[in-house]
Design a protein around this motif. Sequence first.
Motif, PDB file in Angstrom:
ATOM      1  N   LYS A 166      36.586  20.234  32.643  1.00  0.00           N
ATOM      2  CA  LYS A 166      37.275  20.057  31.364  1.00  0.00           C
ATOM      3  C   LYS A 166      37.301  21.357  30.562  1.00  0.00           C
ATOM      4  O   LYS A 166      38.325  21.713  29.978  1.00  0.00           O
ATOM      5  N   GLN A 217      47.918  20.594  32.748  1.00  0.00           N
ATOM      6  CA  GLN A 217      47.248  19.895  33.843  1.00  0.00           C
ATOM      7  C   GLN A 217      48.162  19.790  35.060  1.00  0.00           C
ATOM      8  O   GLN A 217      47.733  19.983  36.196  1.00  0.00           O
ATOM      9  N   SER A 267      44.438  26.276  29.265  1.00  0.00           N
ATOM     10  CA  SER A 267      45.461  25.827  28.320  1.00  0.00           C
ATOM     11  C   SER A 267      45.567  26.793  27.149  1.00  0.00           C
ATOM     12  O   SER A 267      46.666  27.188  26.741  1.00  0.00           O
ATOM     13  N   ASN A 300      48.544  19.468  26.824  1.00  0.00           N
ATOM     14  CA  ASN A 300      47.529  19.404  27.882  1.00  0.00           C
ATOM     15  C   ASN A 300      48.082  18.804  29.168  1.00  0.00           C
ATOM     16  O   ASN A 300      47.730  19.249  30.262  1.00  0.00           O
ATOM     17  N   ARG A 322      39.778  23.765  32.153  1.00  0.00           N
ATOM     18  CA  ARG A 322      41.140  23.305  31.860  1.00  0.00           C
ATOM     19  C   ARG A 322      41.524  23.677  30.427  1.00  0.00           C
ATOM     20  O   ARG A 322      42.618  24.154  30.158  1.00  0.00           O
ATOM     21  N   ILE A 345      48.338  23.148  36.779  1.00  0.00           N
ATOM     22  CA  ILE A 345      47.079  23.411  37.483  1.00  0.00           C
ATOM     23  C   ILE A 345      47.024  22.626  38.789  1.00  0.00           C
ATOM     24  O   ILE A 345      46.673  23.172  39.838  1.00  0.00           O
TER      25      ILE A 345
END
Length: 129
Positions: free
Chosen positions: A31, A16, A38, A12, A34, A19
């Motif tokens: 969330k 992140q 992922s 993650n 995201r 991104i």
Amino acid sequence: MAEKLDDLNLPNASVQKIIKEVLPDSVNIGKDARSALSRAASVFVLYVTSQASNEAQKGNRKTLTPKDVMTALTELEFENFIEPLEEALIEYKNSRSKKGKGKKSIEGNDTDDIDDQHETAEDDLKDDE
């Protein structure tokens, strides 16, 4: 081999970071979004890896090479990813050689010239067309 499906996901923190690098500072991501990105990135990597593995097996090899990945991207109709990937591979190899680790290819063999590999990959892809 992975014991559970979540073992196949990209970290993650890495997703992140990617991104954050792509989106403007003024944009936030939820969330759930995201998590979806992922998962999608993980599925994409597995999809390309599977196809690249097939390419290596055709050549009776167990080690995936950059050429296998480029061929997989072509066969999966992601040709627009090839040039940026080749540039990133060259940048990565150049950064490794500047750190004094020597020039190593993905399969672990010494390389004489990174530009030769880049041109060879392009030539190989053109030959397949």
